[in-house]
Design a protein around this motif. Sequence first.
Motif, PDB file in Angstrom:
ATOM      1  N   SER A 118      39.687  34.801  43.093  1.00 27.88           N
ATOM      2  CA  SER A 118      38.621  35.407  43.903  1.00 27.88           C
ATOM      3  C   SER A 118      37.267  35.332  43.204  1.00 27.88           C
ATOM      4  N   HIS A 119      37.167  34.552  42.141  1.00 24.55           N
ATOM      5  CA  HIS A 119      35.918  34.467  41.375  1.00 24.55           C
ATOM      6  C   HIS A 119      34.793  33.890  42.247  1.00 24.55           C
ATOM      7  N   PRO A 120      33.573  34.402  42.129  1.00 23.22           N
ATOM      8  CA  PRO A 120      32.453  33.838  42.903  1.00 23.22           C
ATOM      9  C   PRO A 120      32.151  32.390  42.522  1.00 23.22           C
ATOM     10  N   ASN A 121      32.503  31.993  41.305  1.00 29.39           N
ATOM     11  CA  ASN A 121      32.252  30.629  40.834  1.00 29.39           C
ATOM     12  C   ASN A 121      33.325  29.691  41.362  1.00 29.39           C
ATOM     13  N   LYS A 122      32.917  28.711  42.181  1.00 29.30           N
ATOM     14  CA  LYS A 122      33.884  27.795  42.791  1.00 29.30           C
ATOM     15  C   LYS A 122      34.633  26.984  41.745  1.00 29.30           C
ATOM     16  N   GLY A 123      33.976  26.606  40.661  1.00 24.49           N
ATOM     17  CA  GLY A 123      34.635  25.835  39.619  1.00 24.49           C
ATOM     18  C   GLY A 123      35.789  26.592  38.994  1.00 24.49           C
ATOM     19  N   VAL A 163      30.455  46.326  45.927  1.00 24.07           N
ATOM     20  CA  VAL A 163      29.763  46.553  47.196  1.00 24.07           C
ATOM     21  C   VAL A 163      30.265  45.601  48.273  1.00 24.07           C
ATOM     22  N   ASP A 164      31.044  44.578  47.890  1.00 19.43           N
ATOM     23  CA  ASP A 164      31.476  43.588  48.874  1.00 19.43           C
ATOM     24  C   ASP A 164      32.934  43.201  48.626  1.00 19.43           C
ATOM     25  N   ARG A 165      33.830  44.124  48.930  1.00 21.57           N
ATOM     26  CA  ARG A 165      35.260  43.841  48.787  1.00 21.57           C
ATOM     27  C   ARG A 165      35.698  42.700  49.714  1.00 21.57           C
ATOM     28  N   MET A 166      35.102  42.647  50.889  1.00 24.97           N
ATOM     29  CA  MET A 166      35.506  41.643  51.865  1.00 24.97           C
ATOM     30  C   MET A 166      35.289  40.229  51.336  1.00 24.97           C
ATOM     31  N   ALA A 167      34.185  40.002  50.663  1.00 26.21           N
ATOM     32  CA  ALA A 167      33.909  38.669  50.131  1.00 26.21           C
ATOM     33  C   ALA A 167      34.963  38.266  49.109  1.00 26.21           C
ATOM     34  N   ALA A 168      35.308  39.198  48.229  1.00 24.17           N
ATOM     35  CA  ALA A 168      36.311  38.896  47.202  1.00 24.17           C
ATOM     36  C   ALA A 168      37.671  38.618  47.828  1.00 24.17           C
ATOM     37  N   ARG A 169      38.037  39.419  48.814  1.00 22.35           N
ATOM     38  CA  ARG A 169      39.354  39.224  49.437  1.00 22.35           C
ATOM     39  C   ARG A 169      39.384  37.964  50.300  1.00 22.35           C
ATOM     40  N   THR A 170      38.276  37.612  50.883  1.00 22.52           N
ATOM     41  CA  THR A 170      38.212  36.361  51.639  1.00 22.52           C
ATOM     42  C   THR A 170      38.369  35.170  50.701  1.00 22.52           C
ATOM     43  N   ARG A 171      37.718  35.240  49.525  1.00 25.04           N
ATOM     44  CA  ARG A 171      37.868  34.162  48.545  1.00 25.04           C
ATOM     45  C   ARG A 171      39.306  34.070  48.055  1.00 25.04           C
ATOM     46  N   LEU A 172      39.941  35.204  47.839  1.00 23.57           N
ATOM     47  CA  LEU A 172      41.329  35.204  47.382  1.00 23.57           C
ATOM     48  C   LEU A 172      42.234  34.566  48.431  1.00 23.57           C
ATOM     49  N   THR A 200      41.263  46.633  43.043  1.00 23.14           N
ATOM     50  CA  THR A 200      42.133  45.480  42.846  1.00 23.14           C
ATOM     51  C   THR A 200      42.068  44.643  44.112  1.00 23.14           C
ATOM     52  N   VAL A 201      41.627  43.401  43.971  1.00 20.11           N
ATOM     53  CA  VAL A 201      41.437  42.553  45.146  1.00 20.11           C
ATOM     54  C   VAL A 201      42.766  42.344  45.868  1.00 20.11           C
ATOM     55  N   GLY A 202      43.808  42.014  45.123  1.00 20.33           N
ATOM     56  CA  GLY A 202      45.130  41.802  45.701  1.00 20.33           C
ATOM     57  C   GLY A 202      45.899  43.106  45.813  1.00 20.33           C
ATOM     58  N   SER A 203      45.483  43.954  46.717  1.00 16.05           N
ATOM     59  CA  SER A 203      46.129  45.253  46.913  1.00 16.05           C
ATOM     60  C   SER A 203      47.431  45.088  47.698  1.00 16.05           C
ATOM     61  N   HIS A 204      48.183  46.177  47.814  1.00 19.59           N
ATOM     62  CA  HIS A 204      49.443  46.138  48.566  1.00 19.59           C
ATOM     63  C   HIS A 204      49.195  45.736  50.017  1.00 19.59           C
ATOM     64  N   GLU A 205      48.172  46.309  50.610  1.00 20.93           N
ATOM     65  CA  GLU A 205      47.892  46.018  52.013  1.00 20.93           C
ATOM     66  C   GLU A 205      47.485  44.558  52.193  1.00 20.93           C
ATOM     67  N   PHE A 206      46.694  44.034  51.239  1.00 22.29           N
ATOM     68  CA  PHE A 206      46.275  42.641  51.323  1.00 22.29           C
ATOM     69  C   PHE A 206      47.495  41.715  51.309  1.00 22.29           C
TER      70      PHE A 206
END
Length: 412
Positions: free
Chosen positions: A142-147, A189-198, A232-238
């Motif tokens: 889920s890192h913001p850095n694509k590399g 402030v932006d959980r959605m962005a991290a979870r979308t990347r994950l 935690t980005v990878g939560s149980h619900e995720f």
Amino acid sequence: MTYESAKAVFADWGVDTEAALDRLATITISMHCWQGDDVVGFETRSGTSGGGIQATGNYPGRARTPDELRADLEFAYGQIPCKHRLNLHAIYLDTDESPDRDEIEYHHFASWVDWAKDQGIGLDFNPTFFAHEKADDNLTLSHPNKGIRDFWIEHGRRTREIASKMGEELGSSAVNNIWVPDGYKDIPVDRMAARTRLETSLDAMCESEQDPAHMVDAVESKLFGIGVEACTVGSHEFYMGYAIRKGTLLCLDMGHFHPTENIADKLSAVALSLDEILLHVSRPMRWDSDHVILLNDDIQAMANELVFADLLGRTRIGLDFFDATISRTAAWVVGTRNMQKALLRSLLKPQKELKEAEATLDFTRRLIFTEELKDLPFGAVWKEFCERHKVPYGLALSRSLETYQSSVSERG
């Protein structure tokens, strides 16, 4: 009490001890390699564990090489009834080369497959998303850095290919279990962005189809850990949603939830939406501290649910603890045997009568049965199981564990 006497006592309750022993003998448990060396692995690089992973203690005898670890495993398996499996992490490669995580290949693990063939056991596998300079931020897929994301996506792709080849070679489907430490120490402030990347990264990692006869994917959630206390980005619900949508196994790790949560209660709930479940059996204190499992109420509740909900055929049972304050081989043996003991206790319960009492709302009878059953001679049946499978029991087990520990203590 002799086994024959115990057999008669259980028969009075309508329980067939022979059927219970036969069923227990078919249940395999995937023993985790990382208890043997404190989650260090055999890479040449070093890094911090991250994501809340920490083995505490410095008990002598830690395995320092693949050969030492395999010797310890062979001893441990020899103290545990029946044949089981080994759960291997990607940092446990056996090679003179120094591949980075996105360069690992099957031949780096081929010696483990040859060993597993000799032992007559199956292997499971895990990508390792921690203890690496590209995981120092506790962000990987889920890192913001694509590399950085691409690096870990490639690592995950390769572990799936390796796991599939392992399963093909051994004729036993390997679970490739995906856990990432991704999260934030302070409030994002932006959980959605991290979870979308994950989610996007997981999709890319798992895009190539693998034969389920050789390999199946699992995804594992976590509540929090050191450095990811706020989110935690990878939560149980995720991961529950992901597993249901994508058809992967869902891994329920007993150490990855709040200490007051009843993990056994989750089994039947998620089983209605999933074909298979992966369990990581652990014993948390306060948080994900991964103590050696005891034959306690939590473990017994898990075993009861597996048996009474008829989930044994749909659940892969693995262990996940790492305690460096005690003998590592003893930890494996005691923990695995405790899982077997809990399952045997469940198999020795009059399931039909208990379910009948509950279905007719006779909660008094249910209470009486569940409490009186605790006094039945379980120990004599367990002793019989150990003797049939030619493993030590009681004081003989203690002496065996102590003798082996003495032989490896010079490792430091």
